[in-house]
Design a protein around this motif. Structure first.
Motif, PDB file in Angstrom:
ATOM      1  N   TYR A   9      45.084  44.923  39.550  1.00  0.00           N
ATOM      2  CA  TYR A   9      45.242  44.818  38.106  1.00  0.00           C
ATOM      3  C   TYR A   9      45.036  46.169  37.437  1.00  0.00           C
ATOM      4  O   TYR A   9      44.423  47.081  38.011  1.00  0.00           O
ATOM      5  CB  TYR A   9      44.251  43.788  37.558  1.00  0.00           C
ATOM      6  CG  TYR A   9      44.592  43.309  36.168  1.00  0.00           C
ATOM      7  CD1 TYR A   9      45.764  42.610  35.942  1.00  0.00           C
ATOM      8  CD2 TYR A   9      43.754  43.565  35.101  1.00  0.00           C
ATOM      9  CE1 TYR A   9      46.100  42.171  34.666  1.00  0.00           C
ATOM     10  CE2 TYR A   9      44.068  43.126  33.822  1.00  0.00           C
ATOM     11  CZ  TYR A   9      45.244  42.445  33.606  1.00  0.00           C
ATOM     12  OH  TYR A   9      45.568  42.012  32.349  1.00  0.00           O
ATOM     13  N   MET A  10      45.541  46.305  36.212  1.00  0.00           N
ATOM     14  CA  MET A  10      45.300  47.552  35.473  1.00  0.00           C
ATOM     15  C   MET A  10      43.790  47.762  35.351  1.00  0.00           C
ATOM     16  O   MET A  10      43.031  46.819  35.169  1.00  0.00           O
ATOM     17  CB  MET A  10      45.985  47.529  34.108  1.00  0.00           C
ATOM     18  CG  MET A  10      45.430  46.562  33.109  1.00  0.00           C
ATOM     19  SD  MET A  10      46.254  46.727  31.504  1.00  0.00           S
ATOM     20  CE  MET A  10      46.854  45.072  31.279  1.00  0.00           C
ATOM     21  N   THR A 125      40.191  41.021  20.353  1.00  0.00           N
ATOM     22  CA  THR A 125      38.739  41.022  20.258  1.00  0.00           C
ATOM     23  C   THR A 125      38.186  41.074  21.680  1.00  0.00           C
ATOM     24  O   THR A 125      38.926  40.878  22.655  1.00  0.00           O
ATOM     25  CB  THR A 125      38.225  39.738  19.579  1.00  0.00           C
ATOM     26  OG1 THR A 125      38.537  38.619  20.420  1.00  0.00           O
ATOM     27  CG2 THR A 125      38.834  39.556  18.188  1.00  0.00           C
ATOM     28  N   ASP A 126      36.898  41.307  21.807  1.00  0.00           N
ATOM     29  CA  ASP A 126      36.283  41.330  23.140  1.00  0.00           C
ATOM     30  C   ASP A 126      36.516  40.010  23.872  1.00  0.00           C
ATOM     31  O   ASP A 126      36.829  40.002  25.059  1.00  0.00           O
ATOM     32  CB  ASP A 126      34.782  41.611  23.043  1.00  0.00           C
ATOM     33  CG  ASP A 126      34.479  43.070  22.749  1.00  0.00           C
ATOM     34  OD1 ASP A 126      35.415  43.906  22.744  1.00  0.00           O
ATOM     35  OD2 ASP A 126      33.290  43.384  22.530  1.00  0.00           O
ATOM     36  N   GLU A 127      36.373  38.910  23.148  1.00  0.00           N
ATOM     37  CA  GLU A 127      36.556  37.600  23.767  1.00  0.00           C
ATOM     38  C   GLU A 127      38.006  37.403  24.214  1.00  0.00           C
ATOM     39  O   GLU A 127      38.271  36.893  25.304  1.00  0.00           O
ATOM     40  CB  GLU A 127      36.149  36.475  22.796  1.00  0.00           C
ATOM     41  CG  GLU A 127      34.669  36.441  22.470  1.00  0.00           C
ATOM     42  CD  GLU A 127      34.232  37.512  21.454  1.00  0.00           C
ATOM     43  OE1 GLU A 127      35.086  38.050  20.699  1.00  0.00           O
ATOM     44  OE2 GLU A 127      33.028  37.834  21.440  1.00  0.00           O
ATOM     45  N   GLU A 128      38.941  37.825  23.388  1.00  0.00           N
ATOM     46  CA  GLU A 128      40.368  37.705  23.725  1.00  0.00           C
ATOM     47  C   GLU A 128      40.722  38.599  24.918  1.00  0.00           C
ATOM     48  O   GLU A 128      41.484  38.186  25.797  1.00  0.00           O
ATOM     49  CB  GLU A 128      41.247  38.070  22.526  1.00  0.00           C
ATOM     50  CG  GLU A 128      41.184  37.073  21.392  1.00  0.00           C
ATOM     51  CD  GLU A 128      41.834  37.582  20.110  1.00  0.00           C
ATOM     52  OE1 GLU A 128      42.248  36.743  19.297  1.00  0.00           O
ATOM     53  OE2 GLU A 128      41.924  38.820  19.917  1.00  0.00           O
ATOM     54  N   ILE A 133      42.226  39.066  30.607  1.00  0.00           N
ATOM     55  CA  ILE A 133      42.022  39.608  31.963  1.00  0.00           C
ATOM     56  C   ILE A 133      41.856  38.477  32.973  1.00  0.00           C
ATOM     57  O   ILE A 133      42.505  38.463  34.020  1.00  0.00           O
ATOM     58  CB  ILE A 133      40.801  40.560  31.989  1.00  0.00           C
ATOM     59  CG1 ILE A 133      41.099  41.823  31.182  1.00  0.00           C
ATOM     60  CG2 ILE A 133      40.399  40.902  33.422  1.00  0.00           C
ATOM     61  CD1 ILE A 133      39.876  42.669  30.868  1.00  0.00           C
ATOM     62  N   VAL A 134      40.996  37.526  32.660  1.00  0.00           N
ATOM     63  CA  VAL A 134      40.730  36.408  33.573  1.00  0.00           C
ATOM     64  C   VAL A 134      42.009  35.610  33.826  1.00  0.00           C
ATOM     65  O   VAL A 134      42.331  35.267  34.970  1.00  0.00           O
ATOM     66  CB  VAL A 134      39.598  35.506  33.026  1.00  0.00           C
ATOM     67  CG1 VAL A 134      39.490  34.212  33.811  1.00  0.00           C
ATOM     68  CG2 VAL A 134      38.274  36.275  33.059  1.00  0.00           C
ATOM     69  N   ASP A 135      42.762  35.345  32.767  1.00  0.00           N
ATOM     70  CA  ASP A 135      44.010  34.588  32.895  1.00  0.00           C
ATOM     71  C   ASP A 135      45.034  35.351  33.748  1.00  0.00           C
ATOM     72  O   ASP A 135      45.658  34.781  34.645  1.00  0.00           O
ATOM     73  CB  ASP A 135      44.577  34.299  31.506  1.00  0.00           C
ATOM     74  CG  ASP A 135      45.845  33.469  31.557  1.00  0.00           C
ATOM     75  OD1 ASP A 135      45.810  32.367  32.144  1.00  0.00           O
ATOM     76  OD2 ASP A 135      46.873  33.926  31.019  1.00  0.00           O
ATOM     77  N   ARG A 140      48.033  36.339  38.900  1.00  0.00           N
ATOM     78  CA  ARG A 140      48.490  37.348  39.854  1.00  0.00           C
ATOM     79  C   ARG A 140      47.827  37.243  41.218  1.00  0.00           C
ATOM     80  O   ARG A 140      48.323  37.826  42.183  1.00  0.00           O
ATOM     81  CB  ARG A 140      48.273  38.744  39.265  1.00  0.00           C
ATOM     82  CG  ARG A 140      49.168  38.993  38.073  1.00  0.00           C
ATOM     83  CD  ARG A 140      48.951  40.354  37.475  1.00  0.00           C
ATOM     84  NE  ARG A 140      49.911  40.607  36.409  1.00  0.00           N
ATOM     85  CZ  ARG A 140      50.061  41.764  35.802  1.00  0.00           C
ATOM     86  NH1 ARG A 140      49.321  42.798  36.176  1.00  0.00           N
ATOM     87  NH2 ARG A 140      50.952  41.909  34.845  1.00  0.00           N
ATOM     88  N   ALA A 141      46.747  36.524  41.309  1.00  0.00           N
ATOM     89  CA  ALA A 141      46.007  36.416  42.580  1.00  0.00           C
ATOM     90  C   ALA A 141      46.888  36.004  43.761  1.00  0.00           C
ATOM     91  O   ALA A 141      46.758  36.582  44.843  1.00  0.00           O
ATOM     92  CB  ALA A 141      44.821  35.470  42.435  1.00  0.00           C
ATOM     93  N   PRO A 142      47.796  35.036  43.604  1.00  0.00           N
ATOM     94  CA  PRO A 142      48.630  34.656  44.755  1.00  0.00           C
ATOM     95  C   PRO A 142      49.466  35.813  45.309  1.00  0.00           C
ATOM     96  O   PRO A 142      49.816  35.820  46.485  1.00  0.00           O
ATOM     97  CB  PRO A 142      49.539  33.551  44.197  1.00  0.00           C
ATOM     98  CG  PRO A 142      48.807  33.006  43.022  1.00  0.00           C
ATOM     99  CD  PRO A 142      48.056  34.173  42.441  1.00  0.00           C
ATOM    100  N   TYR A 143      49.779  36.779  44.470  1.00  0.00           N
ATOM    101  CA  TYR A 143      50.564  37.942  44.913  1.00  0.00           C
ATOM    102  C   TYR A 143      49.639  39.026  45.479  1.00  0.00           C
ATOM    103  O   TYR A 143      49.875  39.553  46.565  1.00  0.00           O
ATOM    104  CB  TYR A 143      51.387  38.507  43.749  1.00  0.00           C
ATOM    105  CG  TYR A 143      52.308  37.472  43.170  1.00  0.00           C
ATOM    106  CD1 TYR A 143      53.513  37.157  43.794  1.00  0.00           C
ATOM    107  CD2 TYR A 143      51.951  36.771  42.018  1.00  0.00           C
ATOM    108  CE1 TYR A 143      54.356  36.187  43.271  1.00  0.00           C
ATOM    109  CE2 TYR A 143      52.790  35.800  41.495  1.00  0.00           C
ATOM    110  CZ  TYR A 143      53.980  35.512  42.120  1.00  0.00           C
ATOM    111  OH  TYR A 143      54.805  34.540  41.615  1.00  0.00           O
TER     112      TYR A 143
END
Length: 175
Positions: A9-10, A125-128, A133-135, A140-143
Motif C-alpha cells: 500500500y502507499m 478527517t483522521d477518522e476518514e 486505509i483499512v478498507d 487489496r489483500a487478496p492481491y
C-alpha cells in the motif's frame, strides 16, 4: 540475475526500502510511478485524470511489462498495480515479489503527514483517513498476499532500521 518487485500500500516504504536495497545490491532502482511520469512527461495524477482509471491501468500494465524485462533491478510498484489485470501473476513469473506488509496504524501515521502529496487523501478527517486505509487494505489483500514473500515494512523510520531491513530482506531472498 536479480529482478525484485516490491508491492504494498502507499506509505508501506516501497521506495524507501527499494532505494536502499538497490544500493546494497549495486543494481538500479525503478519506481514504476516515476518511470511512467518520465516516459509520458506528466504526473500520475494528470495521467489518471486525463485518461480515466481504466486507461491509466492499461498504461501502467504496459509499463510494468516493460520494466519487467530489465535485468538486475529492484522495482517499486504503485500501490494499486498488483490489483489489476494479471499483474501479480505476471510479476511472480518474471521475478521475486515482496509484499511490504504494514499495520494500518503505521500507515495512518505515515500517510497523515503526506496528504499534501497524495490527492486521494486530501480533505479527509483522521477518522476518514484511517477507515479509508483499512478498507483499501482489505480490498487489496487478496492481491498483495499473492507475492512470494511477505516482509514487515513497519520498521523503516530511521537509517538504522532501514539498514537492518535491507539485511533481513537480503537474507529472506538469498541475494
Amino acid at each position: 540475475m536479480i529482478r525484485i518487485f516490491l508491492t504494498g500500500y502507499m506509505g508501506a516504504g516501497k521506495t524507501t526500502l527499494g532505494k536502499a536495497f538497490a544500493r546494497a545490491l549495486n543494481v538500479p532502482f525503478v519506481d514504476l510511478d516515476w518511470y511512467i511520469e518520465e516516459r509520458f512527461h506528466k504526473s500520475i495524477r494528470e495521467l489518471f485524470t486525463e485518461r480515466g482509471e481504466a486507461s491509466f491501468r492499461e498504461l501502467e500494465r504496459n509499463m510494468l511489462h516493460e520494466v519487467a524485462e530489465f535485468e538486475d533491478v529492484i522495482v517499486s510498484t504503485g500501490g494499486g498495480t498488483p490489483c489489476f489485470f494479471d499483474n501479480m501473476e505476471y510479476m511472480n513469473g518474471h521475478g521475486q515479489t515482496v509484499f511490504l506488509d504494514v499495520h494500518p496504524d503505521i500507515l495512518f501515521r505515515r500517510l497523515r503527514i503526506a496528504t499534501v502529496q497524495r490527492p486521494i487523501l486530501q480533505g479527509k478527517t483522521d477518522e476518514e483517513l484511517y477507515a479509508f486505509i483499512v478498507d483499501a487494505l482489505a480490498k487489496r489483500a487478496p492481491y498483495y498476499t499473492q507475492a512470494r514473500y511477505r516482509f514487515d515494512g513497519g520498521h523503516l523510520e530511521s537509517h538504522r532500521q532501514i539498514a537492518e531491513s535491507v539485511q533481513q530482506l537480503r537474507k529472506l531472498l538469498e541475494v
